[in-house]
Design a protein around this motif. Sequence first.
Motif, PDB file in Angstrom:
ATOM      1  N   MET A 213       7.064  -8.901  -0.891  1.00 30.49           N
ATOM      2  CA  MET A 213       6.353  -8.095   0.110  1.00 30.49           C
ATOM      3  C   MET A 213       4.841  -8.141  -0.127  1.00 30.49           C
ATOM      4  O   MET A 213       4.049  -8.153   0.820  1.00 30.49           O
TER       5      MET A 213
ATOM      6  N   LEU B  72      17.791 -10.328   6.563  1.00 34.25           N
ATOM      7  CA  LEU B  72      18.124 -10.048   5.170  1.00 34.25           C
ATOM      8  C   LEU B  72      19.594 -10.356   4.895  1.00 34.25           C
ATOM      9  O   LEU B  72      19.926 -11.031   3.905  1.00 34.25           O
TER      10      LEU B  72
ATOM     11  N   PHE C 268      17.154  -1.442  -1.217  1.00 32.04           N
ATOM     12  CA  PHE C 268      17.202  -0.505  -0.098  1.00 32.04           C
ATOM     13  C   PHE C 268      18.454   0.370  -0.106  1.00 32.04           C
ATOM     14  O   PHE C 268      18.421   1.493   0.394  1.00 32.04           O
TER      15      PHE C 268
ATOM     16  N   ALA D 173      17.118  -7.457  -2.721  1.00 27.38           N
ATOM     17  CA  ALA D 173      16.554  -6.522  -1.749  1.00 27.38           C
ATOM     18  C   ALA D 173      17.616  -5.590  -1.186  1.00 27.38           C
ATOM     19  O   ALA D 173      17.334  -4.417  -0.906  1.00 27.38           O
TER      20      ALA D 173
ATOM     21  N   LEU E  10      11.500  -3.510   6.736  1.00 24.13           N
ATOM     22  CA  LEU E  10      12.494  -2.582   6.201  1.00 24.13           C
ATOM     23  C   LEU E  10      11.843  -1.576   5.258  1.00 24.13           C
ATOM     24  O   LEU E  10      12.206  -0.395   5.257  1.00 24.13           O
ATOM     25  N   ALA E  11      10.886  -2.031   4.463  1.00 26.08           N
ATOM     26  CA  ALA E  11      10.195  -1.117   3.552  1.00 26.08           C
ATOM     27  C   ALA E  11       9.390  -0.089   4.330  1.00 26.08           C
ATOM     28  O   ALA E  11       9.342   1.096   3.961  1.00 26.08           O
TER      29      ALA E  11
ATOM     30  N   PRO F 158      11.822  -8.589  -4.834  1.00 27.87           N
ATOM     31  CA  PRO F 158      11.612  -8.351  -3.399  1.00 27.87           C
ATOM     32  C   PRO F 158      10.273  -7.672  -3.111  1.00 27.87           C
ATOM     33  O   PRO F 158       9.633  -7.964  -2.099  1.00 27.87           O
TER      34      PRO F 158
ATOM     35  N   LEU G  86      11.780 -13.898   5.336  1.00 27.39           N
ATOM     36  CA  LEU G  86      12.336 -12.867   4.467  1.00 27.39           C
ATOM     37  C   LEU G  86      11.263 -11.861   4.103  1.00 27.39           C
ATOM     38  O   LEU G  86      11.510 -10.648   4.134  1.00 27.39           O
ATOM     39  N   ARG G  87      10.080 -12.342   3.749  1.00 32.95           N
ATOM     40  CA  ARG G  87       8.971 -11.427   3.414  1.00 32.95           C
ATOM     41  C   ARG G  87       8.673 -10.482   4.572  1.00 32.95           C
ATOM     42  O   ARG G  87       8.541  -9.259   4.374  1.00 32.95           O
TER      43      ARG G  87
ATOM     44  N   ALA H 239      16.769 -12.057  -1.688  1.00 32.91           N
ATOM     45  CA  ALA H 239      17.376 -11.269  -0.606  1.00 32.91           C
ATOM     46  C   ALA H 239      18.497 -10.389  -1.146  1.00 32.91           C
ATOM     47  O   ALA H 239      18.628  -9.218  -0.760  1.00 32.91           O
TER      48      ALA H 239
ATOM     49  N   LEU I 210      11.428  -7.920   4.887  1.00 31.11           N
ATOM     50  CA  LEU I 210      11.383  -6.911   3.824  1.00 31.11           C
ATOM     51  C   LEU I 210      10.267  -5.904   4.061  1.00 31.11           C
ATOM     52  O   LEU I 210      10.452  -4.696   3.829  1.00 31.11           O
ATOM     53  N   ARG I 211       9.124  -6.361   4.532  1.00 36.04           N
ATOM     54  CA  ARG I 211       8.035  -5.427   4.810  1.00 36.04           C
ATOM     55  C   ARG I 211       8.415  -4.485   5.955  1.00 36.04           C
ATOM     56  O   ARG I 211       8.080  -3.294   5.925  1.00 36.04           O
TER      57      ARG I 211
END
Length: 212
Positions: A22, A112, A156, A152, A86-87, A18, A79-80, A149, A83-84
């Motif tokens: 990102m 996600l 998290f 990921a 959420l990160a 994941p 998805l990318r 996913a 994820l960015r």
Amino acid sequence: MATEGATTGATLLGEPLPVELMNTVTMDRGRNYDALDTDAGVTAWLCAVAGRIRTEAGIDAGAVDEDAVRPVAGTLRALRDALRRLAAEATRDPRPPATAAEPALPEAISTLNALAQTWPELVWPADGAPARVYRGSGTATDLAVRFIAHQAVGLFAGPDPERLHPCLAPNCPLFFVKTHARREWCSPVCGNRVRVARHYRRHHAAPEHRGS
């Protein structure tokens, strides 16, 4: 150690998949660069990580070509971006967004969760060792995206979410998982750049004005 993917255009750091996804947004000469901006770029990236997906998930993506990848290219980009987002939330990332259309937090969570629909099964061939293989709907490339996913969610919501960090070196949009206490940057390249910048500031700082 950071290595520029010879065929991907992305920086591969050996991070969890994941995080590697990102990091398909990089920066070159002050401008953001998206390694997934074309179907060919998505194909190249999936080819670059196909061996890891096979090893970690038991998923053989087969012939990873543009015809196979085209149906999932937009999904992988979505998805990318999720994820960015959420990160950035998880790490309180102070950097500006690196993608043009960053989703809102609820949308990122929904993206996600909708894609993380895969599960592990035990496979134990008569002439081999037991292995874990991930299953799910769709083609092998669909399943590869779903597996990333699924990973990921663990990234998290796993036991060590605080290990995820943004790289705060100048002009770096990447993330990394902190593997030891002294690690500060995504790669030695960024570490060297920070040290050079600090050295320059120390030796080129404007002299203080002294009162008469």
